[in-house]
Design a protein around this motif. Structure first.
Motif, short mmCIF file in Angstrom:
data_model
loop_
_atom_site.label_atom_id
_atom_site.label_comp_id
_atom_site.label_asym_id
_atom_site.label_seq_id
_atom_site.Cartn_x
_atom_site.Cartn_y
_atom_site.Cartn_z
N GLN A 140 -13.82 -7.73 0.44
CA GLN A 140 -12.61 -7.15 -0.17
C GLN A 140 -12.82 -5.68 -0.50
O GLN A 140 -11.89 -4.87 -0.40
N LYS A 141 -14.04 -5.34 -0.88
CA LYS A 141 -14.33 -3.95 -1.22
C LYS A 141 -14.15 -3.05 0.00
O LYS A 141 -13.63 -1.93 -0.10
N LYS A 142 -14.55 -3.53 1.18
CA LYS A 142 -14.36 -2.74 2.40
C LYS A 142 -12.88 -2.53 2.70
O LYS A 142 -12.45 -1.47 3.14
N ILE A 143 -12.10 -3.61 2.45
CA ILE A 143 -10.65 -3.49 2.68
C ILE A 143 -10.06 -2.46 1.72
O ILE A 143 -9.25 -1.61 2.12
N PHE A 144 -10.47 -2.52 0.45
CA PHE A 144 -9.94 -1.58 -0.53
C PHE A 144 -10.39 -0.16 -0.23
O PHE A 144 -9.67 0.81 -0.54
N MET A 145 -11.55 0.01 0.38
CA MET A 145 -12.01 1.36 0.72
C MET A 145 -11.14 1.99 1.81
O MET A 145 -11.12 3.21 1.96
N ALA A 146 -10.43 1.14 2.56
CA ALA A 146 -9.53 1.68 3.59
C ALA A 146 -8.17 2.07 3.03
O ALA A 146 -7.39 2.75 3.72
N MET A 147 -7.88 1.68 1.79
CA MET A 147 -6.56 1.96 1.22
C MET A 147 -6.24 3.45 1.13
O MET A 147 -5.11 3.86 1.44
N PRO A 148 -7.17 4.32 0.71
CA PRO A 148 -6.84 5.76 0.69
C PRO A 148 -6.44 6.29 2.06
O PRO A 148 -5.52 7.13 2.15
N LEU A 149 -7.11 5.80 3.13
CA LEU A 149 -6.74 6.25 4.47
C LEU A 149 -5.35 5.75 4.85
O LEU A 149 -4.57 6.49 5.50
N ILE A 150 -5.02 4.53 4.43
CA ILE A 150 -3.70 3.98 4.72
C ILE A 150 -2.62 4.79 3.98
O ILE A 150 -1.60 5.17 4.56
N TRP A 151 -2.89 5.11 2.70
CA TRP A 151 -1.94 5.93 1.94
C TRP A 151 -1.82 7.32 2.55
O TRP A 151 -0.72 7.88 2.61
N GLY A 152 -2.92 7.88 3.00
CA GLY A 152 -2.88 9.19 3.62
C GLY A 152 -2.03 9.19 4.89
O GLY A 152 -1.25 10.12 5.13
N PHE A 153 -2.16 8.13 5.68
CA PHE A 153 -1.36 8.02 6.90
C PHE A 153 0.12 7.89 6.57
O PHE A 153 0.99 8.46 7.24
N MET A 154 0.44 7.14 5.51
CA MET A 154 1.83 6.95 5.11
C MET A 154 2.46 8.24 4.59
O MET A 154 3.65 8.50 4.81
N LEU A 155 1.67 9.06 3.90
CA LEU A 155 2.22 10.25 3.25
C LEU A 155 2.10 11.52 4.08
O LEU A 155 2.61 12.56 3.67
N LYS A 156 1.43 11.46 5.22
CA LYS A 156 1.19 12.69 5.98
C LYS A 156 2.47 13.34 6.49
O LYS A 156 2.52 14.56 6.66
N ASP A 157 3.52 12.57 6.70
CA ASP A 157 4.80 13.11 7.18
C ASP A 157 5.88 13.08 6.10
O ASP A 157 7.07 13.16 6.40
N MET A 158 5.45 12.99 4.85
CA MET A 158 6.37 13.01 3.73
C MET A 158 6.49 14.43 3.18
O MET A 158 5.64 15.29 3.47
N PRO A 159 7.52 14.72 2.39
CA PRO A 159 7.64 16.05 1.80
C PRO A 159 6.39 16.43 1.02
O PRO A 159 5.79 15.60 0.33
N SER A 160 5.98 17.68 1.12
CA SER A 160 4.75 18.13 0.46
C SER A 160 4.84 17.98 -1.05
O SER A 160 3.81 17.78 -1.72
N GLY A 161 6.03 18.07 -1.62
CA GLY A 161 6.18 17.87 -3.06
C GLY A 161 5.80 16.47 -3.48
O GLY A 161 5.25 16.27 -4.57
N LEU A 162 6.07 15.47 -2.63
CA LEU A 162 5.70 14.09 -2.93
C LEU A 162 4.18 13.93 -2.90
O LEU A 162 3.60 13.26 -3.75
N VAL A 163 3.53 14.52 -1.90
CA VAL A 163 2.07 14.46 -1.82
C VAL A 163 1.44 15.18 -3.00
O VAL A 163 0.43 14.73 -3.56
#
Length: 542
Positions: A481-504
């Protein structure tokens, strides 16, 4: 001889009298219709432009002699009209800019035969439509930024009167003799660049109408045929995107008419394929009296019109949070002078308000760490009964009894995340729909908080802070589970990379504040009485 002359004279006089009685009479010049004063135009002023009742076709011929442009303006708009069709050819918003930092043009540049704002269209007659849209209208310019256009021939009579009022509002009166017609509010909306069109958060021009207290919306890409909606007095119909709106609000019952318009590939924004736009207007017969709005979707400005236009600013499901956030952002901006700093200040305020819940959540996770051995012992006893529903239910009962005995709520650690998600969505809706944040800069490379940061530096910083935050958070999860949770920041980064910079920026600063909060909570935990008791016991045993 004298009798013959007398007889000839009498005969000639009789013929003249007979001719005067039965002969054709010369046509009299018809008088011009008397003007009737309208709202906003002083009746006593001899130079005032007023809306006259349109005479029946064939009574008078009225037309302009040459093509020309007429401009009216105030502090926020500059409107230019052409007497060729008596249409609005340009509406410049002085306090807003396009991507090239030029004053923003709200009238779409689609070539003919697309209808410009204020065009008169006859759905049942292409001939009358062509006449109304190509004719040269006689122009009279009056006081108070008023313009009057008139045209008349054997089949058609049109009078249009336009007065620029305060800010972004116009008073419009149209009289037409020639059948049922549609007064067009526009075809498409403004002229966004290809870069802006490609953005995932930019809404394409969409028809919008208020009907019975609700709102109807339909994009040009979804519109397959002409749609009509009934309008009560002071309802409205128009075209909108994320940030701007053009709308007509009739003062009498009318009908909203929404028509799809396909731009040929050679004239489309992307030349390789045709572009589908939406054209909107109001259908009526005879006289039509309305108010028109051409401007930004600023909640305060829209609300000041008294037409309910502020309802077009759609903050989605979490509008109840988005509106206070926008209010806070504007208040913070009035103090800081920078919307980026305003986002940081509002984020700080949110984290302060959530601090008690964060502290409780952190304490709950620390307690869960202490309970982990007992929880694992219970699970180990039932490890061989994974498929036995009765044994699994008994295991869960023992776990709940343990939680109750130790005063632990397994859901308490989820509350901060659950609370942050609506705020995150509300912030996204504010940043992608609030015109105040359009082209708002922050510092350094962030020139537009409503646009994507193509350098991705903010996203990289956000991912790093999420890893630091995870490292500081108490956890009892197993290695997988720890390995899965370690991937969460990358998943969030992928989700927010095309969002408005103010949101990031909001998410990044929120992570930084969470790290500081956890450092403070750790310090508070060490200062609590008995916090080091386990260490002393362990030393005594040694």
């Amino acid at each position: 001889m004298e009798k013959r002359l007398l007889f000839a004279a009498l005969l000639s006089l009789g013929i003249l009298l007979l001719w005067e009685w039965v002969g054709p009479r010369p046509a009299r010049k018809a008088p011009l219709p008397a003007p009737v004063p309208t709202q906003g135009v002083p009746a006593a002023a001899p130079t005032a432009v007023a809306a006259a009742s349109v005479p029946a076709p064939g009574a008078v011929r009225i037309a302009g002699t040459q093509e020309g442009l007429t401009t009216v303006e105030n502090d926020v708009v500059r409107a230019t009209f052409s007497n060729r069709g008596a249409v609005l050819t340009s509406l410049v918003l002085r306090r807003h800019a396009d991507d090239a930092r030029r004053p923003l043009e709200l009238v779409h540049s689609t070539p003919e035969p697309a209808s410009k704002p204020l065009a008169v269209v006859f759905p049942g007659s292409a001939e009358l439509t062509t006449t109304a849209s190509t004719a040269l209208y006689a122009v009279e310019k009056g006081p108070d930024s008023t313009i009057r256009f008139r045209y008349a021939d054997d089949r058609l009579r049109v009078t249009k009167e336009v007065r620029l009022g305060d800010a972004y509002l116009f008073d419009v009166r149209v009289d037409v003799a020639g059948g049922e017609y549609t007064l067009v509010v526009g075809t498409g909306l403004r002229n966004p660049s290809e870069k802006e069109r490609a953005s995932s958060y930019v809404m394409p021009p969409t028809a919008v109408a208020s009907t019975g207290g609700g709102l109807e919306r339909i994009a040009g890409t979804k519109l397959k045929k002409t749609e009509t909606w009934p309008l009560a007095p002071n309802d409205f119909v128009g075209i909108e995107d994320n940030y701007f709106l053009t709308a007509f609000a009739p003062r009498q019952p009318a009908t909203a008419r929404i028509v799809p318009y396909t731009v040929p590939a050679s004239s489309a924004a992307t030349p390789a394929k045709p572009e589908t736009l939406v054209s909107a207007g109001i259908s009526a017969s005879g006289r039509l009296d309305l108010r028109a709005f051409f401007g930004p979707k600023d909640v305060e400005i829209l609300g000041s019109t008294g037409l309910g236009l502020e309802r077009t600013v759609d903050f989605g499901w979490f509008g109840i949070l988005a509106k206070p956030l926008l209010w806070l952002l504007k208040k913070a901006y009035s103090w800081s002078g920078n919307f980026g700093l305003a986002i940081l200040l509002v984020t700080l305020l949110i984290r302060i308000l959530l601090f008690p819940l964060m502290h409780k959540s952190y304490a709950s996770m620390k307690k869960m760490q202490k309970l982990a051995p007992k929880m694992n012992a219970i699970r180990d006893r039932y490890k061989k009964s994974k498929t036995d529903a009765a044994q699994r239910a008994k295991m869960n009962q023992e776990l709940m009894a343990l939680y109750q005995a130790e005063g632990y709520n397994p859901m308490s650690g989820c509350f901060p995340v659950i609370l942050q998600l609506p705020i995150l969505v509300a912030f996204y809706n504010v940043l992608s729909r609030a015109v105040e944040l359009r082209h708002a800069p922050f510092v350094f490379w962030i020139k537009d908080l409503s646009a994507v940061d193509r350098s991705y530096l903010l996203v990289i910083f956000m991912i790093v802070t999420m890893y630091i935050q995870q490292a500081m958070t108490p956890s009892t999860i197993d290695p997988m589970q720890k390995k899965i949770f370690m991937a969460m920041p990358l998943i969030w980064g992928f989700m927010l990379k095309d969002m408005p910079s103010g949101l990031v920026l909001y998410w990044l600063f929120s992570n930084v504040l969470t790290i500081l909060q956890q450092m403070l909570i750790n310090r508070m935990g060490r200062d609590e009485p008995g916090a080091d008791k386990p260490a002393r016991v362990k030393m005594a045993r040694a």
